[in-house]
Design an enzyme around this catalytic site. Sequence first.
Site, PDB file in Angstrom:
ATOM      1  N   GLU A   1      -0.796  -2.532  -2.269  1.00 57.85           N
ATOM      2  CA  GLU A   1      -1.900  -2.697  -3.212  1.00 57.85           C
ATOM      3  C   GLU A   1      -2.718  -3.940  -2.893  1.00 57.85           C
ATOM      4  O   GLU A   1      -3.956  -3.931  -2.995  1.00 57.85           O
ATOM      5  CB  GLU A   1      -1.346  -2.773  -4.634  1.00 57.85           C
ATOM      6  CG  GLU A   1      -0.779  -1.447  -5.128  1.00 57.85           C
ATOM      7  CD  GLU A   1      -0.087  -1.537  -6.465  1.00 57.85           C
ATOM      8  OE1 GLU A   1       0.237  -0.479  -7.034  1.00 57.85           O
ATOM      9  OE2 GLU A   1       0.152  -2.669  -6.946  1.00 57.85           O
TER      10      GLU A   1
ATOM     11  N   LYS B   1      10.876  -0.398 -12.865  1.00 58.16           N
ATOM     12  CA  LYS B   1       9.754  -0.371 -11.936  1.00 58.16           C
ATOM     13  C   LYS B   1      10.086  -0.989 -10.582  1.00 58.16           C
ATOM     14  O   LYS B   1      10.791  -1.986 -10.481  1.00 58.16           O
ATOM     15  CB  LYS B   1       8.547  -1.120 -12.525  1.00 58.16           C
ATOM     16  CG  LYS B   1       7.965  -0.493 -13.763  1.00 58.16           C
ATOM     17  CD  LYS B   1       7.334   0.862 -13.494  1.00 58.16           C
ATOM     18  CE  LYS B   1       6.108   0.769 -12.625  1.00 58.16           C
ATOM     19  NZ  LYS B   1       5.008   0.023 -13.271  1.00 58.16           N
TER      20      LYS B   1
ATOM     21  N   SER C   1       8.717  -5.256 -12.491  1.00 61.42           N
ATOM     22  CA  SER C   1       7.872  -5.482 -13.659  1.00 61.42           C
ATOM     23  C   SER C   1       8.542  -6.507 -14.569  1.00 61.42           C
ATOM     24  O   SER C   1       9.769  -6.543 -14.680  1.00 61.42           O
ATOM     25  CB  SER C   1       7.677  -4.171 -14.424  1.00 61.42           C
ATOM     26  OG  SER C   1       7.169  -4.415 -15.723  1.00 61.42           O
TER      27      SER C   1
ATOM     28  N   HIS D   1      -8.918  16.873   0.832  1.00 61.02           N
ATOM     29  CA  HIS D   1      -9.310  16.739  -0.584  1.00 61.02           C
ATOM     30  C   HIS D   1      -8.095  16.397  -1.467  1.00 61.02           C
ATOM     31  O   HIS D   1      -8.098  16.710  -2.664  1.00 61.02           O
ATOM     32  CB  HIS D   1      -9.977  18.017  -1.109  1.00 61.02           C
ATOM     33  CG  HIS D   1     -11.082  18.524  -0.244  1.00 61.02           C
ATOM     34  ND1 HIS D   1     -12.348  17.991  -0.272  1.00 61.02           N
ATOM     35  CD2 HIS D   1     -11.096  19.512   0.698  1.00 61.02           C
ATOM     36  CE1 HIS D   1     -13.107  18.630   0.607  1.00 61.02           C
ATOM     37  NE2 HIS D   1     -12.374  19.546   1.220  1.00 61.02           N
TER      38      HIS D   1
END
Length: 459
Positions: A290, A283, A277, A156
């Site tokens: 992804e 970043k 970024s 979980h």
Amino acid sequence: MAQLWGGRFTKETDQLVYDFNASIKFDKKLYREDIVGSKAHVKMLAKVGILTDKEALDIENELDNILESIEDGSLVIDETCEDIHSFVEACLIKKLGDTGKKLHTGRSRNDQVALDMRLYIRKKLEEIDVELKDFLGVILRIMNENLTTVMPGFTHLQKAQPITVAHHFGAYFEMFKRDRQRLFDIKERMNFCPLGSGALAGTTYNLDREYTAELLGFYGPTLNSMDGVSDRDYVIEFLSALSIIMMHLSRFSEEVIIWNSNEYQFVEIDDAYSTGSSIMPQKKNPDIAELVRGKTGRVYGTLMSLLTTMKGIPLAYNKDMQEDKELAFDAIDTVKNCIILFKGMIDTLKFNKDVMRNSAKNGFTNATDAADYLVKHGVPFRDAHGIVGRIVLYCIEKNIGIEDMKLSELKSISDVFEDDIYDAISLDTCVNTRLTIGAPSVEAMKNSIKKETEYLKNS
């Protein structure tokens, strides 16, 4: 260019209709399979006496020339042709005249395209399998190097029990091993040759279908000519297997993304597999993970699209089935690239071992072992569960771990606790006392790794 079927027609096909009907823009990928299948067909025609040995040799030699010319770039596939089959045959006729016109004796484009697609899918099954095997090799190396790298295991998305990186990656080894087994199963079922099925009802020529199948590496010919030309189960199964591979990659990607976040900091992705970024200079984004996660839906879409296409098609061949190619080609390319890139990403992954261990330590992942300690000292499990629950509440109030409690504090909740509790709930003890097959202890993992190494060696 004149069409193979033009004799029946008295006027030209509307150009828009022709373009809509044509498949050469995508089925040109099948040029090699089309030529290989045609060569086998020609050999068979010569064997049964439909072609002379000289005719067969001339056709085979010219087919070899066409293949070589396509691959060296000296022959460009003409996209004004309806499909790759028409293009290859037109090139042959241009060179050999009437002899070239004999190539198509005893076959239809229906069984021809069915053959080409089987040959292509069989080849791509093998290519994907090779990539998966290499990928498993990378996972196995990481497992070997991280037998004692403790991290929290989750249920979980909550910290549950301490495990190791080796154990966690071993779960993915099992997933991708099953993926390879699925590919093998598909190949076993699909490896039968449809050539000789004709349009749907076989042919009056005395073809030797067993010989053709043998030449092309099939187990034998398909046993029903209608099914031979209209079966696309193997494409659907392949797309299903590719979808499951992508599901596994997506789950793995999700974990890498989480582990790479500032909140977790379990891993650092190599610069070669990250991007920055355009506005935020700090970043470092996990774009490969992804994109793999994102492309999973794309592959799922090909499976659902072909299932939907096939669900209403009566026997035998229908033009709808032309839709299988673009879907399969796209899914295959997507999955192959995703495996290669993901493999490179995890091969260069840096594990922040201290962070992982501290995360396991600070998440009460040893609570189950504290309960087991009580059980081994005669406390019924349900009572032990409740005692440790109260201990966890106490620790949360004090902002400490179970191992940080004084013995007097532990005894105030249960007088069963003694000094040996601290060894019993240490992370290393929690991991290494789990000795059952498939558990995370060093001993159990070494046994698993030995078996996985043998599997890779022999597969």
